[in-house]
Design an enzyme around this catalytic site. Structure first.
Site, PDB file in Angstrom:
ATOM      1  CB  SER A 141      -0.844  -0.016   1.282  1.00  0.00           C
ATOM      2  OG  SER A 141      -1.452   1.237   1.514  1.00  0.00           O
ATOM      3  CE1 TYR A 156      -4.168  -2.165   4.965  1.00  0.00           C
ATOM      4  CE2 TYR A 156      -3.095  -0.054   4.572  1.00  0.00           C
ATOM      5  CZ  TYR A 156      -3.733  -1.183   4.092  1.00  0.00           C
ATOM      6  OH  TYR A 156      -3.931  -1.344   2.729  1.00  0.00           O
ATOM      7  CE  LYS A 160      -1.432  -3.740   3.273  1.00  0.00           C
ATOM      8  NZ  LYS A 160      -1.644  -4.925   2.400  1.00  0.00           N
TER       9      LYS A 160
HETATM   10  N1  LIG Z   1      -8.517  -0.414  -1.619  1.00  0.00           N
HETATM   11  C1  LIG Z   1      -7.521   0.384  -1.287  1.00  0.00           C
HETATM   12  O1  LIG Z   1      -7.687   1.616  -1.214  1.00  0.00           O
HETATM   13  C2  LIG Z   1      -6.164  -0.205  -1.022  1.00  0.00           C
HETATM   14  C3  LIG Z   1      -5.065   0.682  -0.980  1.00  0.00           C
HETATM   15  C4  LIG Z   1      -3.805   0.159  -0.736  1.00  0.00           C
HETATM   16  C5  LIG Z   1      -3.640  -1.200  -0.551  1.00  0.00           C
HETATM   17  N2  LIG Z   1      -4.720  -2.038  -0.597  1.00  0.00           N
HETATM   18  C6  LIG Z   1      -4.468  -3.464  -0.399  1.00  0.00           C
HETATM   19  O2  LIG Z   1      -5.019  -4.175  -1.474  1.00  0.00           O
HETATM   20  C7  LIG Z   1      -5.257  -5.534  -1.074  1.00  0.00           C
HETATM   21  C8  LIG Z   1      -6.634  -5.952  -1.556  1.00  0.00           C
HETATM   22  O3  LIG Z   1      -7.609  -5.198  -0.866  1.00  0.00           O
HETATM   23  P1  LIG Z   1      -8.895  -4.582  -1.593  1.00  0.00           P
HETATM   24  O4  LIG Z   1      -8.791  -3.119  -1.499  1.00  0.00           O
HETATM   25  O5  LIG Z   1      -9.105  -5.225  -2.907  1.00  0.00           O
HETATM   26  O6  LIG Z   1     -10.031  -4.999  -0.531  1.00  0.00           O
HETATM   27  P2  LIG Z   1     -11.269  -6.017  -0.641  1.00  0.00           P
HETATM   28  O7  LIG Z   1     -11.797  -6.107   0.745  1.00  0.00           O
HETATM   29  O8  LIG Z   1     -12.186  -5.582  -1.717  1.00  0.00           O
HETATM   30  O9  LIG Z   1     -10.569  -7.384  -1.062  1.00  0.00           O
HETATM   31  C9  LIG Z   1      -9.737  -8.084  -0.166  1.00  0.00           C
HETATM   32  C10 LIG Z   1      -9.957  -9.570  -0.348  1.00  0.00           C
HETATM   33  O10 LIG Z   1      -9.115 -10.265   0.592  1.00  0.00           O
HETATM   34  C11 LIG Z   1      -9.893 -11.290   1.182  1.00  0.00           C
HETATM   35  N3  LIG Z   1      -9.354 -11.647   2.492  1.00  0.00           N
HETATM   36  C12 LIG Z   1      -9.415 -10.925   3.641  1.00  0.00           C
HETATM   37  N4  LIG Z   1      -8.873 -11.602   4.648  1.00  0.00           N
HETATM   38  C13 LIG Z   1      -8.443 -12.780   4.131  1.00  0.00           C
HETATM   39  C14 LIG Z   1      -7.793 -13.911   4.680  1.00  0.00           C
HETATM   40  N5  LIG Z   1      -7.478 -13.971   5.987  1.00  0.00           N
HETATM   41  N6  LIG Z   1      -7.485 -14.944   3.855  1.00  0.00           N
HETATM   42  C15 LIG Z   1      -7.813 -14.904   2.547  1.00  0.00           C
HETATM   43  N7  LIG Z   1      -8.442 -13.865   1.973  1.00  0.00           N
HETATM   44  C16 LIG Z   1      -8.749 -12.816   2.757  1.00  0.00           C
HETATM   45  C17 LIG Z   1     -11.289 -10.719   1.275  1.00  0.00           C
HETATM   46  O11 LIG Z   1     -12.277 -11.723   1.428  1.00  0.00           O
HETATM   47  C18 LIG Z   1     -11.405  -9.969  -0.041  1.00  0.00           C
HETATM   48  O12 LIG Z   1     -11.917 -10.789  -1.057  1.00  0.00           O
HETATM   49  C19 LIG Z   1      -5.069  -5.546   0.436  1.00  0.00           C
HETATM   50  O13 LIG Z   1      -3.805  -6.092   0.742  1.00  0.00           O
HETATM   51  C20 LIG Z   1      -5.121  -4.080   0.824  1.00  0.00           C
HETATM   52  O14 LIG Z   1      -4.414  -3.814   2.001  1.00  0.00           O
HETATM   53  C21 LIG Z   1      -5.965  -1.564  -0.831  1.00  0.00           C
END
Ligand SMILES: NC(=O)c1ccc[n+]([C@@H]2O[C@H](COP(=O)([O-])OP(=O)(O)OC[C@H]3O[C@@H](n4cnc5c(N)ncnc54)[C@H](O)[C@@H]3O)[C@@H](O)[C@H]2O)c1
Length: 267
Positions: A141, A156, A160
């Site tokens: 992130s 978080y 990260k």
């Molecule tokens: N959306 C943002 O703004 C953003 C920004 C920076 C980083 N991220 C990172 O992107 C990645 C994906 O997140 P996203 O934004 O798509 O969110 P999201 O919640 O839409 O998707 C995350 C997925 O991970 C799955 N998940 C959660 N815990 C789990 C576990 N213990 N085992 C297996 N699967 C699990 C969830 O069921 C979900 O399908 C994450 O690592 C998040 O930290 C997101």
């Protein structure tokens, strides 16, 4: 991309993971998808199959090392080689000051965001080394590069930052041992996904969520998940270690590093 025909994606049932799966499928790759949410994962898998992709899906918790190891074994049995392993599953905890985060908040966020990546690397890297090719794309992130404005994101940010340091070390380890396996760290800014509803996957043992869904004041424009995934794969294609997706995040990270650099002085 040093990718072969198979992409592994964790956290594939939603958001960036589902978009990475679609983007890899559009390149003709077969998919091995994992997520803790079985129903949504099956829907993503079905829709990709409907478009002609070969898909293996596994409902697992990435914090469970044995389950991730079994997933990797199933992937090797089904497909043999892996071209791209996207370790993407992640969660965000309650938005509270560091001193108000409880041990169970820390355990949950670190077990998924850091532990899940450790489990994925442990399960998949030996196979990539053996085949002598492949690439790992770990979703961190911008929180790995600079703190979220207004704070309240300690576990978080810690998870990260840890992932970034881990992947830099992994890259050193692979290079020193002469293994041609690529490593990239994806650092998205805000992406329109279900991340703010991450508590839906919080195990009972981790306790009840104690704050409203986290909201982050951000000066960086939110992008959609497909754009984030397209930029992620473009970064891998370009052989970048850090892969940024949101315009403006490079400026914020640069300002943070400049602030730190001012203190790179031995008194
Ligand atoms: N959306 C943002 O703004 C953003 C920004 C920076 C980083 N991220 C990172 O992107 C990645 C994906 O997140 P996203 O934004 O798509 O969110 P999201 O919640 O839409 O998707 C995350 C997925 O991970 C799955 N998940 C959660 N815990 C789990 C576990 N213990 N085992 C297996 N699967 C699990 C969830 O069921 C979900 O399908 C994450 O690592 C998040 O930290 C997101």
């Amino acid at each position: 991309m040093s990718a072969g025909p198979v992409a592994v994606v964790t956290g594939a049932a939603s958001g960036i993971g589902a978009a990475l799966a679609r983007a890899c499928a559009a390149r003709g790759m077969a998919l091995a998808l994992a997520d803790v949410e079985a129903g949504p994962l099956a829907e993503v898998a079905e829709s990709l199959r409907g478009n002609g992709s070969r898909v293996l899906e596994c409902a697992i918790d990435v914090a469970d090392g044995d389950a991730v190891a079994a997933f990797a074994t199933a992937v090797r049995a089904e497909f043999g080689r892996v071209g791209l392993a996207c370790l993407n599953a992640g969660v965000v905890g309650p938005r509270l000051p560091v001193w108000e985060q409880r041990p169970e908040d820390w355990r949950w966020v670190l077990s998924v965001n850091l532990g899940g990546v450790v489990n994925g690397l442990t399960a998949f890297i030996p196979g990539l080394m053996k085949q002598g090719s492949g690439h790992v794309l770990v979703t961190a992130s911008t929180a790995a590069l600079n703190p979220v404005h207004g704070g309240g994101n300690g576990p978080y940010a810690a998870s990260k930052h840890a992932v970034l340091g881990l992947c830099e070390t992994l890259r050193e380890d692979l290079g020193a041992a002469g293994h041609p396996v690529g490593v990239s760290v994806l650092c998205p800014g805000p992406v329109a996904t279900r991340i703010r509803d991450a508590a839906r996957n919080r195990p009972d043992a981790a306790g009840e969520p104690r704050s409203p869904s986290p909201s982050f004041e951000n000066t960086i424009t939110t992008i959609d998940a497909d754009t984030a995934a397209a930029r992620a794969l473009a970064g891998v294609d370009a052989g970048r270690f850090l892969v940024l997706t949101n315009p403006g995040s490079e400026t914020e990270a640069g300002a943070r590093f400049a602030r730190l650099e001012r203190d790179l002085v031995v008194e």
